[in-house]
Design an enzyme around this catalytic site. Sequence first.
Site, PDB file in Angstrom:
ATOM      1  N   HIS A  38       0.691   5.231   1.074  1.00 45.18           N
ATOM      2  CA  HIS A  38      -0.025   6.242   1.861  1.00 45.18           C
ATOM      3  C   HIS A  38       0.037   7.567   1.106  1.00 45.18           C
ATOM      4  CE1 HIS A  38       0.230   4.000   5.840  1.00 45.18           C
ATOM      5  NE2 HIS A  38       1.222   3.419   5.200  1.00 45.18           N
TER       6      HIS A  38
ATOM      7  N   HIS B 254       0.840  -1.201   0.000  1.00 46.86           N
ATOM      8  CA  HIS B 254       0.000   0.000   0.000  1.00 46.86           C
ATOM      9  C   HIS B 254       0.870   1.245   0.000  1.00 46.86           C
ATOM     10  CE1 HIS B 254       0.645  -1.308   4.172  1.00 46.86           C
ATOM     11  NE2 HIS B 254       0.661  -0.037   4.497  1.00 46.86           N
TER      12      HIS B 254
HETATM   13  P1  5GP Z   1       1.876   0.393   7.341  1.00 49.27           P
HETATM   14  O1  5GP Z   1       1.744  -1.090   7.105  1.00 49.27           O
HETATM   15  O2  5GP Z   1       2.222   1.140   6.095  1.00 49.27           O
HETATM   16  O3  5GP Z   1       2.831   0.719   8.451  1.00 49.27           O
HETATM   17  O4  5GP Z   1       0.506   0.962   7.853  1.00 49.27           O
HETATM   18  C1  5GP Z   1      -0.736   0.318   7.773  1.00 49.27           C
HETATM   19  C2  5GP Z   1      -1.820   1.378   7.798  1.00 49.27           C
HETATM   20  O5  5GP Z   1      -3.066   0.709   7.754  1.00 49.27           O
HETATM   21  C3  5GP Z   1      -1.835   2.277   9.031  1.00 49.27           C
HETATM   22  O6  5GP Z   1      -1.759   3.633   8.597  1.00 49.27           O
HETATM   23  C4  5GP Z   1      -3.163   1.981   9.704  1.00 49.27           C
HETATM   24  O7  5GP Z   1      -3.758   3.120  10.273  1.00 49.27           O
HETATM   25  C5  5GP Z   1      -3.979   1.408   8.564  1.00 49.27           C
HETATM   26  N1  5GP Z   1      -4.990   0.435   8.962  1.00 49.27           N
HETATM   27  C6  5GP Z   1      -4.821  -0.607   9.817  1.00 49.27           C
HETATM   28  N2  5GP Z   1      -5.947  -1.327   9.935  1.00 49.27           N
HETATM   29  C7  5GP Z   1      -6.863  -0.731   9.112  1.00 49.27           C
HETATM   30  C8  5GP Z   1      -8.231  -1.031   8.797  1.00 49.27           C
HETATM   31  O8  5GP Z   1      -8.836  -1.975   9.289  1.00 49.27           O
HETATM   32  N3  5GP Z   1      -8.846  -0.197   7.902  1.00 49.27           N
HETATM   33  C9  5GP Z   1      -8.207   0.866   7.340  1.00 49.27           C
HETATM   34  N4  5GP Z   1      -8.905   1.610   6.484  1.00 49.27           N
HETATM   35  N5  5GP Z   1      -6.917   1.164   7.609  1.00 49.27           N
HETATM   36  C10 5GP Z   1      -6.251   0.386   8.497  1.00 49.27           C
END
Ligand code: 5GP
Length: 141
Positions: free
Chosen positions: A105, A103
């Site tokens: 951001h 993903h």
């Molecule tokens: P990363 O893997 O890039 O560190 O971050 C994962 C992102 O997913 C975080 O910004 C967190 O807030 C988001 N996130 C985690 N669980 C969920 C979810 O159930 N729904 C959504 N829409 N975002 C999520």
Amino acid sequence: MAAYDPNNIFAKILRGEVPCFKIYEDDRAFAFLDIMPRAPGHTLVIPKAPARNFLDVPPDDLAHVIKVAQKIAQVSMKVFSADGITLQQFNEAAGGQVVFHLHFHIIPRHDGVAMKPPASIKEDMAVLADQAAKLAAALKA
Ligand code: 5GP
């Protein structure tokens, strides 16, 4: 590197098993609001095909997701009257990755306003619904 886990939360969102605030979808990409935004309008853009992160995604899927991410960034600048955009992408736990489906951001930024810490506060659902509707409409315009 570990294999792709089809039970990660974003795979469940793609399958419709977990709800989300969708802002965009096509045959290869999907975009929705981060539930714990680091700034208003924080969006996540993902490929539909399984990919753990930047390290294993097929280049064609990556190219498409990046094109979608650019469009969403451009539209987010307008919808949130932003002064800039922070684009983030993390790989493996050591790289800061928490959810293991690739993903990007897209975080709208305003001069002098710091981002909230990662995964700190769950945003009000009505706020997310309103922002998602505005972004989705602007992307269709
Ligand atoms: P990363 O893997 O890039 O560190 O971050 C994962 C992102 O997913 C975080 O910004 C967190 O807030 C988001 N996130 C985690 N669980 C969920 C979810 O159930 N729904 C959504 N829409 N975002 C999520």
